[in-house]
Design a protein around this motif. Sequence first.
Motif, short mmCIF file in Angstrom:
data_model
loop_
_atom_site.label_atom_id
_atom_site.label_comp_id
_atom_site.label_asym_id
_atom_site.label_seq_id
_atom_site.Cartn_x
_atom_site.Cartn_y
_atom_site.Cartn_z
N VAL A 114 0.86 -1.19 0.00
CA VAL A 114 0.00 0.00 0.00
C VAL A 114 0.89 1.24 0.00
O VAL A 114 1.84 1.32 0.77
CB VAL A 114 -0.93 0.03 1.23
CG1 VAL A 114 -1.75 1.32 1.25
CG2 VAL A 114 -1.85 -1.19 1.24
N VAL A 115 0.58 2.17 -0.88
CA VAL A 115 1.29 3.44 -0.95
C VAL A 115 0.26 4.55 -0.73
O VAL A 115 -0.70 4.67 -1.50
CB VAL A 115 1.99 3.64 -2.30
CG1 VAL A 115 2.74 4.97 -2.34
CG2 VAL A 115 2.95 2.48 -2.58
N ALA A 116 0.44 5.33 0.32
CA ALA A 116 -0.50 6.41 0.63
C ALA A 116 0.19 7.74 0.45
O ALA A 116 1.35 7.92 0.83
CB ALA A 116 -1.04 6.27 2.06
N ALA A 117 -0.52 8.68 -0.14
CA ALA A 117 0.03 10.02 -0.39
C ALA A 117 -0.49 11.00 0.65
O ALA A 117 -1.69 11.03 0.95
CB ALA A 117 -0.36 10.50 -1.79
N GLY A 118 0.42 11.79 1.19
CA GLY A 118 0.03 12.88 2.07
C GLY A 118 -0.29 14.13 1.27
O GLY A 118 -0.26 14.12 0.03
N ARG A 119 -0.56 15.21 1.95
CA ARG A 119 -0.82 16.48 1.27
C ARG A 119 0.49 17.08 0.78
O ARG A 119 1.50 17.06 1.50
CB ARG A 119 -1.51 17.45 2.22
CG ARG A 119 -2.88 16.97 2.68
CD ARG A 119 -3.52 17.96 3.63
NE ARG A 119 -3.75 19.25 2.98
CZ ARG A 119 -4.30 20.30 3.60
NH1 ARG A 119 -4.65 20.21 4.87
NH2 ARG A 119 -4.49 21.42 2.94
N PRO A 120 0.53 17.62 -0.44
CA PRO A 120 1.77 18.22 -0.94
C PRO A 120 2.23 19.38 -0.06
O PRO A 120 1.42 20.18 0.43
CB PRO A 120 1.37 18.72 -2.34
CG PRO A 120 0.20 17.88 -2.73
CD PRO A 120 -0.55 17.62 -1.45
N LEU A 121 3.53 19.47 0.15
CA LEU A 121 4.16 20.56 0.88
C LEU A 121 4.74 21.51 -0.16
O LEU A 121 5.44 21.07 -1.08
CB LEU A 121 5.26 20.01 1.78
CG LEU A 121 4.87 18.84 2.68
CD1 LEU A 121 6.13 18.19 3.28
CD2 LEU A 121 3.92 19.30 3.76
N LEU A 122 4.48 22.80 -0.02
CA LEU A 122 4.86 23.74 -1.06
C LEU A 122 5.71 24.87 -0.51
O LEU A 122 5.36 25.50 0.49
CB LEU A 122 3.60 24.32 -1.72
CG LEU A 122 3.81 25.35 -2.84
CD1 LEU A 122 4.60 24.73 -4.00
CD2 LEU A 122 2.46 25.87 -3.32
#
Length: 263
Positions: free
Chosen positions: A226-234
């Motif tokens: 399983v690969v989960a994405a967090g919120r992009p950091l900008l």
Amino acid sequence: MGASGEARARRRRPEVTVANWEAVYDFYGPRRRRNWFTYPLLTLVDAIYRPRLRIAPETVAELHRLHDAGVGIIVAANHPSAHDPTVLAAAVFDERVRFLAEGTGLTKDPIFRGPLRPIFEYTGTVPVFRAKNYQGTASEIHEAAAARLIEVCVERLVDGGVVLTFVEGTNSSADDLRTLRLESVKKGVGMMVADARRAGAGVAVLPLGLAYHGREHAGLPPRRAVVAAGRPLLWESGPPPTVDEVRRAVRDGIDDALTAAWG
């Protein structure tokens, strides 16, 4: 040596050792990628591993917005298993974020001295020289090679490209499988962000959490990755962040992604 001889010399594959780092980093990188080779390979890898990518629709939309605006993106993941490079490659081949599969990957240099070398070359992967593999080599050589690697990655980011990296630099310890300690996040990701901002470019980091619900240490491909994405950091405006500011933000982002991956 004539002009044709010089051109042949530039095309010749260099010996991949830390002592030869200048020639290596002049040769390897995104320009070596061949999509006619890479996309069929990623199709095969995806069929073998089939990782489940958990990513929110709003994150997909934000990633496309950033990419269309020319913002460089670092895909930053934890590294719990030897399967991770292929699992990560299959995850970013997901049709929702397939442009991330154009990213420049980083992997340990011994792979470039074996029979798999053409695979990594044609996918645009760049070798990483780890100090632990070169005990006894002068520190200034390691430092120069590491600085040039960061420069290669920053050039890619400033051009609006994608870099794929495992922030720990090696396989996770047992203490980092479900949460990531700050000390496990190496300074490379922070240096990339800070240097891209110093060059006046916006840069984003997509934190990813990789989790294997069993068989992460098996020799066969795991069936429950399983690969989960967090919120992009900008980082798009203001002064460049410090390396440690980036490290903390990335650690927190991967921690949130790991919680989603194990949930």
